[in-house]
Write a protein that holds these residues in place. Sequence first.
Motif, PDB file in Angstrom:
ATOM      1  N   PRO A   7       0.833  -1.208   0.000  1.00 53.54           N
ATOM      2  CA  PRO A   7       0.000   0.000   0.000  1.00 53.54           C
ATOM      3  C   PRO A   7       0.867   1.258   0.000  1.00 53.54           C
ATOM      4  N   THR A   8       0.448   2.246  -0.755  1.00 53.48           N
ATOM      5  CA  THR A   8       1.212   3.490  -0.882  1.00 53.48           C
ATOM      6  C   THR A   8       0.274   4.685  -0.751  1.00 53.48           C
ATOM      7  N   VAL A   9       0.747   5.708  -0.048  1.00 54.74           N
ATOM      8  CA  VAL A   9       0.019   6.971   0.055  1.00 54.74           C
ATOM      9  C   VAL A   9       0.859   8.055  -0.616  1.00 54.74           C
ATOM     10  N   VAL A  10       0.253   8.756  -1.568  1.00 55.79           N
ATOM     11  CA  VAL A  10       0.948   9.835  -2.264  1.00 55.79           C
ATOM     12  C   VAL A  10       0.277  11.155  -1.900  1.00 55.79           C
ATOM     13  N   LEU A  11       1.043  12.091  -1.382  1.00 55.78           N
ATOM     14  CA  LEU A  11       0.507  13.374  -0.918  1.00 55.78           C
ATOM     15  C   LEU A  11       0.881  14.495  -1.889  1.00 55.78           C
ATOM     16  N   PHE A  12      -0.086  15.356  -2.193  1.00 53.37           N
ATOM     17  CA  PHE A  12       0.162  16.542  -3.018  1.00 53.37           C
ATOM     18  C   PHE A  12      -0.355  17.772  -2.263  1.00 53.37           C
ATOM     19  N   ASP A  13       0.477  18.772  -2.180  1.00 53.61           N
ATOM     20  CA  ASP A  13       0.086  20.018  -1.520  1.00 53.61           C
ATOM     21  C   ASP A  13      -0.045  21.124  -2.563  1.00 53.61           C
ATOM     22  N   GLU A  14      -1.290  21.520  -2.823  1.00 57.28           N
ATOM     23  CA  GLU A  14      -1.598  22.587  -3.782  1.00 57.28           C
ATOM     24  C   GLU A  14      -0.870  22.386  -5.132  1.00 57.28           C
ATOM     25  N   PRO A  15      -1.073  21.259  -5.801  1.00 55.23           N
ATOM     26  CA  PRO A  15      -0.386  21.031  -7.081  1.00 55.23           C
ATOM     27  C   PRO A  15      -0.866  21.969  -8.191  1.00 55.23           C
ATOM     28  N   GLU A  29      -6.344  15.465 -14.386  1.00 50.80           N
ATOM     29  CA  GLU A  29      -6.389  14.193 -15.115  1.00 50.80           C
ATOM     30  C   GLU A  29      -5.265  13.259 -14.674  1.00 50.80           C
ATOM     31  N   LEU A  30      -4.084  13.823 -14.439  1.00 46.61           N
ATOM     32  CA  LEU A  30      -2.957  13.014 -13.975  1.00 46.61           C
ATOM     33  C   LEU A  30      -3.221  12.436 -12.591  1.00 46.61           C
ATOM     34  N   LEU A  31      -3.819  13.237 -11.724  1.00 47.86           N
ATOM     35  CA  LEU A  31      -4.142  12.769 -10.372  1.00 47.86           C
ATOM     36  C   LEU A  31      -5.185  11.649 -10.424  1.00 47.86           C
ATOM     37  N   THR A  41      -2.797   2.257  -4.176  1.00 44.40           N
ATOM     38  CA  THR A  41      -2.289   3.614  -3.959  1.00 44.40           C
ATOM     39  C   THR A  41      -3.425   4.570  -3.602  1.00 44.40           C
ATOM     40  N   GLN A  42      -3.247   5.284  -2.495  1.00 46.18           N
ATOM     41  CA  GLN A  42      -4.210   6.315  -2.120  1.00 46.18           C
ATOM     42  C   GLN A  42      -3.584   7.681  -2.393  1.00 46.18           C
ATOM     43  N   VAL A  43      -4.314   8.522  -3.103  1.00 46.89           N
ATOM     44  CA  VAL A  43      -3.834   9.861  -3.441  1.00 46.89           C
ATOM     45  C   VAL A  43      -4.568  10.880  -2.582  1.00 46.89           C
ATOM     46  N   ILE A  44      -3.814  11.685  -1.855  1.00 47.71           N
ATOM     47  CA  ILE A  44      -4.383  12.735  -1.006  1.00 47.71           C
ATOM     48  C   ILE A  44      -3.895  14.080  -1.535  1.00 47.71           C
TER      49      ILE A  44
END
Length: 299
Positions: A7-15, A29-31, A41-44
């Motif tokens: 399991p993976t968590v990927v974090l983005f801050d104001e992309p 679209e990429l997200l 994979t969970q994207v936050i």
Amino acid sequence: ESNETPPTVVLFDEPDVNLDYAAQRLVNELLQDLAGKYPTTQVIVATHAVNIIDSVSVDCIRFFDNAEYRPWRFEYPVEENEQLERIRQSIGLSNSALFNENLIVVVEGPTEMAAIPRLYQHVTGKTLILSGVYLINGLDCEQALKLGTLLRKSGKKVIVLLDNDTKQRKKLFLHCEDADFKVNVQRQYSLKVDDDLFFVGSVEFEDTFDDTVWHQMLTSHFPVLAENASWVIDDIGSLRNGGKFSEGIQNLIEQKCLWKPGKPEIEQYITEKAIQLEAIPETLKIILKFLWYAFSRVF
């Protein structure tokens, strides 16, 4: 040894910061692709971008309230969450409005959508937008009630405006002859009559305007083309004896003018005439002032 991807968590801050609309859409679209391509994979994403917020389902969003800085969400059982998402998509309701507006007002059709913004501004001196009031067309009384109920259950401040003849629709369980009418409505829909839920007009919204206002509006905007015909105020009064007043007005225009306008067009004209004559119905004034009061109570 397992070949499964951990399991993976990927974090983005104001992309989306400093990106124009087209670039924001590409990032979005990429997200979405990243979140959908890898099941483990969970994207936050932390964002203020409406473009991103409005592209996902309601249950994917966590909203940090400015007052308490704690995450908040629309939290329902699966069935009700799916119901909210279906309604949201069918009426074009944005997530950004759901989470950010202070007060949501749900009406049942285009007539109210045409009239309320102008009437509200004239009565309160404020626009709906600057008041943080978001007006939604529920498309019909049943869907307006469902949406209002779901929003109210979530703790969102919502007001639902329905035509008075909605009470006669037995499948909605709004029987006005019931002695415990208000109690039953609150139990069924989580809405308090005359606080979260208002019934408008003798039959419907249009009949709140008096005959004099209707007569002057019709005379101003709908020239009579039929032979030996004219606008007579008694003709308007006769439409109040039963049935839908708005349909009666449409049919009367068709008889005298030889064409049939839509209800929103008629409502825009009657609204402007009522404002011009300072003849906004008192019942509507009370409701519009209540919207302002309800918005003020949010703070």
